[in-house]
Design a protein around this motif. Structure first.
Motif, PDB file in Angstrom:
ATOM      1  N   VAL B   7       0.838  -1.201   0.000  1.00  0.00           N
ATOM      2  CA  VAL B   7       0.000   0.000   0.000  1.00  0.00           C
ATOM      3  C   VAL B   7       0.875   1.254   0.000  1.00  0.00           C
ATOM      4  CG1 VAL B   7      -1.805   1.275   1.223  1.00  0.00           C
ATOM      5  CG2 VAL B   7      -1.801  -1.235   1.250  1.00  0.00           C
ATOM      6  N   ILE B   8       0.535   2.186  -0.886  1.00  0.00           N
ATOM      7  CA  ILE B   8       1.286   3.433  -1.011  1.00  0.00           C
ATOM      8  C   ILE B   8       0.403   4.600  -0.580  1.00  0.00           C
ATOM      9  CG2 ILE B   8       2.427   5.010  -2.638  1.00  0.00           C
ATOM     10  CD1 ILE B   8       3.949   2.428  -2.240  1.00  0.00           C
ATOM     11  N   GLY B   9       0.970   5.547   0.159  1.00  0.00           N
ATOM     12  CA  GLY B   9       0.242   6.748   0.544  1.00  0.00           C
ATOM     13  C   GLY B   9       0.766   7.968  -0.196  1.00  0.00           C
ATOM     14  N   ARG B  10      -0.165   8.833  -0.650  1.00  0.00           N
ATOM     15  CA  ARG B  10       0.235  10.060  -1.349  1.00  0.00           C
ATOM     16  C   ARG B  10      -0.705  11.207  -0.972  1.00  0.00           C
ATOM     17  NH1 ARG B  10       1.580  10.008  -7.621  1.00  0.00           N
ATOM     18  NH2 ARG B  10       2.587  11.930  -6.958  1.00  0.00           N
ATOM     19  N   TYR B  11      -0.258  12.412  -1.298  1.00  0.00           N
ATOM     20  CA  TYR B  11      -1.115  13.591  -1.136  1.00  0.00           C
ATOM     21  C   TYR B  11      -1.448  14.159  -2.513  1.00  0.00           C
ATOM     22  CZ  TYR B  11       0.251  13.775   3.814  1.00  0.00           C
ATOM     23  OH  TYR B  11       0.453  13.489   5.146  1.00  0.00           O
ATOM     24  N   VAL B  12      -2.643  14.709  -2.631  1.00  0.00           N
ATOM     25  CA  VAL B  12      -3.007  15.456  -3.830  1.00  0.00           C
ATOM     26  C   VAL B  12      -3.811  16.681  -3.380  1.00  0.00           C
ATOM     27  CG1 VAL B  12      -5.156  14.133  -4.220  1.00  0.00           C
ATOM     28  CG2 VAL B  12      -4.073  15.338  -6.133  1.00  0.00           C
ATOM     29  N   THR B  13      -3.559  17.815  -4.001  1.00  0.00           N
ATOM     30  CA  THR B  13      -4.275  19.036  -3.619  1.00  0.00           C
ATOM     31  C   THR B  13      -5.425  19.279  -4.584  1.00  0.00           C
ATOM     32  OG1 THR B  13      -2.281  20.001  -2.665  1.00  0.00           O
ATOM     33  CG2 THR B  13      -4.041  21.527  -3.267  1.00  0.00           C
ATOM     34  N   ILE B  14      -6.596  19.510  -4.030  1.00  0.00           N
ATOM     35  CA  ILE B  14      -7.788  19.758  -4.855  1.00  0.00           C
ATOM     36  C   ILE B  14      -8.500  21.014  -4.356  1.00  0.00           C
ATOM     37  CG2 ILE B  14      -8.107  17.315  -5.405  1.00  0.00           C
ATOM     38  CD1 ILE B  14     -10.343  17.185  -3.322  1.00  0.00           C
ATOM     39  N   ASN B  15      -9.334  21.560  -5.226  1.00  0.00           N
ATOM     40  CA  ASN B  15     -10.165  22.711  -4.861  1.00  0.00           C
ATOM     41  C   ASN B  15     -11.628  22.281  -4.893  1.00  0.00           C
ATOM     42  OD1 ASN B  15     -11.826  25.235  -5.378  1.00  0.00           O
ATOM     43  ND2 ASN B  15      -9.809  26.108  -4.914  1.00  0.00           N
ATOM     44  N   VAL B  16     -12.319  22.536  -3.802  1.00  0.00           N
ATOM     45  CA  VAL B  16     -13.724  22.143  -3.703  1.00  0.00           C
ATOM     46  C   VAL B  16     -14.530  23.333  -3.225  1.00  0.00           C
ATOM     47  CG1 VAL B  16     -15.367  20.511  -2.695  1.00  0.00           C
ATOM     48  CG2 VAL B  16     -12.980  19.810  -3.039  1.00  0.00           C
ATOM     49  N   ASP B  17     -15.353  23.886  -4.079  1.00  0.00           N
ATOM     50  CA  ASP B  17     -16.200  25.031  -3.705  1.00  0.00           C
ATOM     51  C   ASP B  17     -15.363  26.180  -3.135  1.00  0.00           C
ATOM     52  OD1 ASP B  17     -18.360  23.364  -4.375  1.00  0.00           O
ATOM     53  OD2 ASP B  17     -18.600  22.683  -2.297  1.00  0.00           O
ATOM     54  N   GLY B  18     -14.147  26.350  -3.652  1.00  0.00           N
ATOM     55  CA  GLY B  18     -13.276  27.418  -3.169  1.00  0.00           C
ATOM     56  C   GLY B  18     -12.412  27.043  -1.979  1.00  0.00           C
ATOM     57  N   TYR B  19     -12.578  25.852  -1.461  1.00  0.00           N
ATOM     58  CA  TYR B  19     -11.770  25.371  -0.339  1.00  0.00           C
ATOM     59  C   TYR B  19     -10.590  24.574  -0.900  1.00  0.00           C
ATOM     60  CZ  TYR B  19     -15.611  26.364   2.950  1.00  0.00           C
ATOM     61  OH  TYR B  19     -16.575  26.966   3.708  1.00  0.00           O
ATOM     62  N   GLU B  20      -9.379  24.910  -0.453  1.00  0.00           N
ATOM     63  CA  GLU B  20      -8.193  24.188  -0.900  1.00  0.00           C
ATOM     64  C   GLU B  20      -7.868  23.077   0.093  1.00  0.00           C
ATOM     65  OE1 GLU B  20      -4.729  26.652  -1.579  1.00  0.00           O
ATOM     66  OE2 GLU B  20      -3.424  24.941  -1.169  1.00  0.00           O
ATOM     67  N   TYR B  21      -7.897  21.843  -0.392  1.00  0.00           N
ATOM     68  CA  TYR B  21      -7.638  20.689   0.468  1.00  0.00           C
ATOM     69  C   TYR B  21      -6.440  19.907  -0.044  1.00  0.00           C
ATOM     70  CZ  TYR B  21     -12.456  21.226   2.252  1.00  0.00           C
ATOM     71  OH  TYR B  21     -13.609  21.690   2.818  1.00  0.00           O
ATOM     72  N   LYS B  22      -5.537  19.582   0.860  1.00  0.00           N
ATOM     73  CA  LYS B  22      -4.441  18.671   0.546  1.00  0.00           C
ATOM     74  C   LYS B  22      -4.859  17.299   1.083  1.00  0.00           C
ATOM     75  CE  LYS B  22       0.597  18.281   0.890  1.00  0.00           C
ATOM     76  NZ  LYS B  22       1.805  18.895   1.478  1.00  0.00           N
ATOM     77  N   VAL B  23      -5.201  16.416   0.171  1.00  0.00           N
ATOM     78  CA  VAL B  23      -5.876  15.172   0.531  1.00  0.00           C
ATOM     79  C   VAL B  23      -4.896  14.001   0.549  1.00  0.00           C
ATOM     80  CG1 VAL B  23      -7.728  13.563  -0.109  1.00  0.00           C
ATOM     81  CG2 VAL B  23      -7.984  16.023  -0.543  1.00  0.00           C
ATOM     82  N   PHE B  24      -4.964  13.231   1.614  1.00  0.00           N
ATOM     83  CA  PHE B  24      -4.124  12.035   1.740  1.00  0.00           C
ATOM     84  C   PHE B  24      -4.934  10.805   1.348  1.00  0.00           C
ATOM     85  CE2 PHE B  24      -2.515   8.442   4.286  1.00  0.00           C
ATOM     86  CZ  PHE B  24      -1.230   8.387   3.781  1.00  0.00           C
TER      87      PHE B  24
END
Lengths: 129, 282
Positions: B7-24
């Motif tokens: 299993v590999i873990g990564r982060y990706v940054t997304i924009n949702v309704d103007g909210y910036e989330y760095k998602v693991f």
């Protein structure tokens, strides 16, 4: 056949005081609760994780923080080694069966981890109804 | 020799309704993508068994993410989130999942979630059927009132223990002690968001009278609920599935509200049946 309530109290107190899961976080487990089983009422007084007193003949003005009230049949279900669905905890039985939780619920929440573990000791000890 | 997980873990940054989330997210497998949503107030370790199940990962690309504010996915990085009370809405929740799917360039994934993840699966099937191959709502219902409680973050109680022990008997007594206590452990870590998650679960999620509009030809719906779930008991899920044209209900014996976390080997039996049905229909 139901246990004699005084015998039950001894067994339940010993089971509580020996339980390693309670013992692991027992230091501040202090509260007093009533278990109303319909034909039998019991007040358990816990102090710093140990059973301080079990009152098997509560009188009208004997004090407690919070109470669990249900029918004798429900308490017998609680005490099965593997309870049937909805009798497997205080939340499930209060949402889906006849268990009522009354009194100062905040005190129950403050002691919820250990109280939950202690309640499940009924599966080993049984109930006096 | 060290034992490494695939299993590999990564982060990706997304924009949702103007909210910036760095998602693991955690990921393992090859094939049909499956997005896995944890339960309210928890994180993606609930899917640890599935992520390492070779009998499934040989055919499926398992992606188990932390919803924003959970686990290793931080609250929004472009807002003073500590000045606002967190209340998750159905709209924002769905937009998050779709934005994450697009960021990972997933081709119409299967979406699977439990509890509040199951309820959003129903929402996705209704509102975004063409973006998902199928949904598997686990421990879900059209409406799930009664759990939006102040106790989850009451300042006079130990919120970590209240949340963890408050969900204890959502699990079946037959489930292994280790797995139940691991689930308890996860729940001791999310108490500040649990209530806000449950705003969606018990308040904003209400599909009563709307289920007949779910088109299962475009997005099959396979619902699964454990017999020890007191929040969405089997009859609630069955009643929900019955109102969805073509909806399928699978009852899971001797398991509770966190099946993937409390007893994965038993859950896997039912999950494989759900995946088989989806494979037949898609």
């Amino acid at each position: 056949m139901a246990l004699n309530v005084r015998d039950w109290a001894v067994k339940f107190g010993e089971a509580t005081d020996r339980d390693p899961t309670i013992g692991a976080m027992a230091r501040y487990y202090t509260c007093t609760f009533l278990w109303d089983m319909g034909t039998q009422k019991i007040i358990v007084e816990m102090v710093d994780g140990k059973t301080y007193r079990i009152n098997t003949d509560p009188q009208p003005l004997d004090a407690y923080d919070f109470a669990l009230k249900a029918s004798p049949a429900t308490w017998r279900e609680f005490a099965k080694p593997i309870p049937d669905p909805m009798y497997h905890g205080i939340w499930s039985a209060s949402f889906r069966r006849d268990l009522k939780i009354e009194g100062n619920i905040l005190v129950m929440m403050q002691n919820l981890r250990n109280f939950t573990v202690q309640f499940e000791l009924l599966r080993k000890v049984g109930v006096p109804v | 020799m060290a034992k490494h997980s695939p299993v590999i873990g990564r982060y990706v940054t997304i924009n949702v309704d103007g909210y910036e989330y760095k998602v693991f997210y955690l990921r393992n497998g090859t094939g049909v993508p499956v997005m896995c949503q944890h339960t309210a107030g928890c994180h993606n370790h609930q899917w640890r068994g599935l992520l390492e199940d070779e009998s499934i990962t040989k055919d499926y690309d398992i992606i188990a993410y932390d919803l924003a504010r959970h686990g290793k996915s931080d609250p929004p990085l472009n807002r003073e989130w500590w000045k606002e009370e967190y209340t998750l809405t159905a709209s924002h929740y769905m937009n998050f999942i779709i934005a994450l799917s697009e960021a990972l360039e997933l081709d119409r994934p299967i979406f699977m979630g439990s509890s509040f993840g199951g309820n959003v699966a129903l929402q996705l099937a209704l509102h975004h059927p063409d973006k998902f191959r199928a949904v598997i709502p686990v421990e879900a219902a059209e409406h799930a009132p009664g759990f939006y409680l102040d106790w989850w973050r009451h300042p006079h109680a130990n919120a970590a223990q209240v949340c963890a022990s408050g969900v204890w008997d959502l699990m079946a007594p037959q489930s292994p002690d280790m797995d139940r206590w691991l689930t308890w452990h996860y729940y001791s870590q999310g108490s500040e968001v649990f209530k806000g998650d449950l705003y969606f679960y018990s308040i904003d999620h209400d599909l009563r009278g709307k289920l007949e509009n779910i088109d299962t030809k475009r997005c099959p719906v396979i619902m699964m609920t454990g017999t020890y779930d007191y929040l969405t008991p089997p009859e609630a899920t069955e009643n929900t599935a019955r109102q969805i044209p073509g909806g399928i209900y699978i009852e899971m014996e001797d398991i509770g509200h966190f099946p993937m976390s409390e007893n994965y080997p038993l859950f896997a039996v039912y999950l494989k049946e759900a995946l088989r049905i989806i494979d037949e229909r898609t």
